[in-house]
Scaffold this active site. Structure first.
Site, PDB file in Angstrom:
ATOM      1  N   GLU A   1      36.435  41.619 118.962  1.00 58.33           N
ATOM      2  CA  GLU A   1      36.192  43.068 118.942  1.00 58.33           C
ATOM      3  C   GLU A   1      34.698  43.367 118.936  1.00 58.33           C
ATOM      4  O   GLU A   1      34.218  44.242 119.660  1.00 58.33           O
ATOM      5  CB  GLU A   1      36.847  43.711 117.717  1.00 58.33           C
ATOM      6  CG  GLU A   1      36.673  45.217 117.697  1.00 58.33           C
ATOM      7  CD  GLU A   1      37.032  45.856 116.359  1.00 58.33           C
ATOM      8  OE1 GLU A   1      36.283  46.757 115.921  1.00 58.33           O
ATOM      9  OE2 GLU A   1      38.044  45.460 115.754  1.00 58.33           O
TER      10      GLU A   1
ATOM     11  N   CYS B   1      39.804  51.517 110.973  1.00 60.28           N
ATOM     12  CA  CYS B   1      41.229  51.823 111.123  1.00 60.28           C
ATOM     13  C   CYS B   1      41.865  52.051 109.758  1.00 60.28           C
ATOM     14  O   CYS B   1      41.859  51.156 108.915  1.00 60.28           O
ATOM     15  CB  CYS B   1      41.930  50.669 111.840  1.00 60.28           C
ATOM     16  SG  CYS B   1      43.707  50.920 111.946  1.00 60.28           S
TER      17      CYS B   1
ATOM     18  N   SER C   1      47.973  40.522 111.406  1.00 60.07           N
ATOM     19  CA  SER C   1      48.287  39.637 112.542  1.00 60.07           C
ATOM     20  C   SER C   1      49.421  38.672 112.187  1.00 60.07           C
ATOM     21  O   SER C   1      49.665  37.716 112.921  1.00 60.07           O
ATOM     22  CB  SER C   1      47.036  38.843 112.934  1.00 60.07           C
ATOM     23  OG  SER C   1      46.488  38.209 111.794  1.00 60.07           O
TER      24      SER C   1
ATOM     25  N   ASN D   1      40.829  39.477 108.994  1.00 63.14           N
ATOM     26  CA  ASN D   1      41.582  40.450 108.204  1.00 63.14           C
ATOM     27  C   ASN D   1      42.408  39.726 107.134  1.00 63.14           C
ATOM     28  O   ASN D   1      42.503  40.157 105.987  1.00 63.14           O
ATOM     29  CB  ASN D   1      42.478  41.254 109.169  1.00 63.14           C
ATOM     30  CG  ASN D   1      43.547  42.046 108.465  1.00 63.14           C
ATOM     31  OD1 ASN D   1      44.698  41.635 108.457  1.00 63.14           O
ATOM     32  ND2 ASN D   1      43.192  43.167 107.878  1.00 63.14           N
TER      33      ASN D   1
ATOM     34  N   CYS E   1      43.498  48.321 121.571  1.00 63.32           N
ATOM     35  CA  CYS E   1      43.934  49.252 120.526  1.00 63.32           C
ATOM     36  C   CYS E   1      43.211  50.592 120.698  1.00 63.32           C
ATOM     37  O   CYS E   1      41.999  50.611 120.923  1.00 63.32           O
ATOM     38  CB  CYS E   1      43.614  48.653 119.160  1.00 63.32           C
ATOM     39  SG  CYS E   1      43.819  49.801 117.813  1.00 63.32           S
TER      40      CYS E   1
END
Length: 282
Positions: free
Chosen positions: A130, A194, A266, A224, A100
């Site tokens: 990440e 983000c 996701s 998330n 990303c």
């Protein structure tokens, strides 16, 4: 007895652009070549992973990457540590890099925008793909913490730089910064969260208020998803977490109720549509 239910899918739920980009790239190669290796789950959603595996996606671990030669390997949106690129070079592996852009920007900042001896703290989930990639930019010298309590016994220098996993809450990031300053530290905070994800917190809260019940669809592995589910649950206690339509129970619904369906960054839209169809069949 049939129930007259009004079911609405949140139009802003579903894949963020980073996941869309990675999946589009994978599908293009799968349609052409019939198979493609991917380093780790392409997305934290078992149903979507199963769909892509059926098209020829082969999920491999970092250990398996070391044994692979002369193949194509997809790097998913979470990004990777420098070590992965070195291994690929040694093994003549062609990397299809779907990292990303927000993650790449953060990796670059961590790597270049501080003094050599400056301590780096990363607010993120231990072991998350990440975060592992971010730590790799610092030769694994950065200190990762999920909660402020983890820093209570830590031997921290008077001055350091604070970063965050891109999908964390903006409010929480700044609350942590303030608390560390209150503890007497000199904190340089780099906000690279983000906004496509962080804006969802507010939007989802507004969505969840509008319905009698909320069905939140997410993979169990999605960090998330856990956070966004709690956002819904706080404003609407009648919020239910499911990963698959098979987990739905018809007796939780009553006649003439309004039902809202939403999900994580996701969660594929096709899965939310399947959930909608299942509820409407009651």
């Amino acid at each position: 007895m049939s129930k007259n239910l009004q079911v609405t899918i949140d139009k802003d739920s579903g894949f963020c652009f980073g996941v869309v980009y990675a999946i589009d790239m994978a599908e293009e190669i799968l349609d052409r070549d019939g198979y493609l290796y991917c380093l780790g789950d392409i997305v934290h959603n078992d149903e979507e992973v199963a769909r892509l595996k059926a098209k020829g996606l082969r999920i491999i671990s970092h250990e398996e990457l070391h044994d692979l030669k002369d193949e194509k390997v997809l790097i998913r949106a979470h990004g990777e540590a420098p070590e992965t690129y070195r291994t690929a070079l040694e093994n003549s592996i062609t990397l299809i890099d779907a990292s990303c852009p927000v993650v790449l920007k953060l990796q670059n900042r961590i790597k270049t925008s501080h003094d050599e001896n400056e301590k780096i703290l990363i607010f993120g989930k231990h072991g998350h793909a990440e975060v592992v990639g971010l730590q790799g930019q610092t030769n694994n010298e950065a200190l990762v913490f999920q909660d402020l309590q983890e820093l209570d016994g830590a031997d921290l220098p008077a001055k350091f730089t604070l970063y965050s996993q891109t999908t964390k809450s903006v409010d929480r990031f700044y609350a942590i910064k303030e608390e560390l300053i209150n503890r007497g530290y000199e904190v340089k905070a780099n906000d690279t969260i983000c906004r496509q994800v962080s804006n969802r917190y507010e939007d989802l809260g507004l969505f969840a208020q509008q319905y009698d019940k909320i069905i939140f669809v997410s993979g169990k592995k999605s960090s998330n998803g856990k956070v966004l589910f709690e956002v819904c649950k706080q404003v609407n206690p009648n919020t239910y977490f499911i990963s698959d339509p098979a987990e739905l129970e018809s007796d939780i619904f009553s006649n003439n109720e309004t039902i809202g369906i939403c999900g994580a960054t996701s969660t594929p839209m096709w899965l939310m549509k399947k959930v909608k169809e299942t509820i409407e069949s009651y």
